[in-house]
Write a protein that holds these residues in place. Structure first.
Motif, mmCIF file in Angstrom:
data_model
loop_
_atom_site.group_PDB
_atom_site.id
_atom_site.type_symbol
_atom_site.label_atom_id
_atom_site.label_comp_id
_atom_site.label_asym_id
_atom_site.label_seq_id
_atom_site.Cartn_x
_atom_site.Cartn_y
_atom_site.Cartn_z
ATOM 1 N N GLU A 136 0.845 -1.188 0.000
ATOM 2 C CA GLU A 136 0.000 0.000 0.000
ATOM 3 C C GLU A 136 0.883 1.242 0.000
ATOM 4 O O GLU A 136 2.081 1.181 0.290
ATOM 5 N N LEU A 137 0.268 2.368 -0.294
ATOM 6 C CA LEU A 137 0.999 3.622 -0.363
ATOM 7 C C LEU A 137 1.664 3.953 0.970
ATOM 8 O O LEU A 137 2.791 4.446 1.002
ATOM 9 N N ILE A 138 1.009 3.660 2.045
ATOM 10 C CA ILE A 138 1.560 3.969 3.365
ATOM 11 C C ILE A 138 2.811 3.142 3.653
ATOM 12 O O ILE A 138 3.740 3.607 4.301
ATOM 13 N N ASP A 139 2.871 1.928 3.133
ATOM 14 C CA ASP A 139 4.059 1.099 3.312
ATOM 15 C C ASP A 139 5.169 1.474 2.326
ATOM 16 O O ASP A 139 6.336 1.149 2.551
ATOM 17 N N SER A 140 4.822 2.140 1.251
ATOM 18 C CA SER A 140 5.795 2.535 0.227
ATOM 19 C C SER A 140 6.349 3.933 0.447
ATOM 20 O O SER A 140 7.129 4.424 -0.361
ATOM 21 N N TYR A 141 5.974 4.562 1.546
ATOM 22 C CA TYR A 141 6.375 5.950 1.782
ATOM 23 C C TYR A 141 7.884 6.111 1.839
ATOM 24 O O TYR A 141 8.425 7.100 1.352
#
Length: 169
Positions: free
Chosen positions: A130-135
């Motif tokens: 997810e985007l939050i993990d890819s930050y």
């Protein structure tokens, strides 16, 4: 007397003046802010990802390496004397060496940026995180981009100062 001969102008573009005496200072400050913002984005990504309760990716050396390589490239590029590039010195080998190290510096910056994009794609995007993990991966790409932009601003600011010094003397 041409209207462009006025030393109070703020621009230097070919024959036109577009950089005042404060341009170097402002360029250095802007470059420093961009550099600091780049590293801040990376450190923010590290601290944010460490606070996630169920994080799926952990930051490793592969996340640090692109920023370090890009920073080394910036240091090399900004340490090169522009007079050595122009070949105005008496030693014929100096322009060649200066151009070689300029190439090495830009290659390090490009390699660091490409490495950050590769880490983002391989480590974060391909694993469908997810985007939050890819930050952290996004932060690394932004970091390298801002360091490269900082280098360009500093390079231009140094060149503007040299033109101003030549005009004053």
């Amino acid at each position: 007397m041409n209207s462009f001969d006025n030393n109070n102008s703020i621009f230097i573009c070919g024959q036109f003046q577009c950089c005042g005496t404060k341009s170097r200072q402002m360029g250095i400050y802007v470059a420093g802010m961009l550099f600091a913002l780049g590293w801040w984005m990376f450190i923010d990504g590290l601290s944010f990802s460490s606070t996630l309760p169920d994080r799926k990716a952990y930051a490793g050396f592969e996340d640090w390496a692109p920023g370090i390589i890009t920073t080394f490239g910036m240091i090399i590029v900004c340490l090169i004397d522009k007079e050595a590039l122009r070949g105005s010195t008496f030693d014929d080998g100096i322009p060649w060496r200066a151009r070689f190290f300029l190439f090495v510096g830009f290659a390090l910056m490009a390699g660091g940026f490409a490495g950050s994009v590769s880490v983002l794609v391989v480590k974060y995007v391909m694993h469908d995180l997810e985007l939050i993990d890819s930050y952290i991966g996004i932060g690394t790409v932004v970091q390298c981009g801002l360091i490269m932009l900082s280098t360009a601003v500093l390079w231009i600011a140094q060149d503007a100062n040299m033109d101003n010094e030549l005009r004053i003397s």
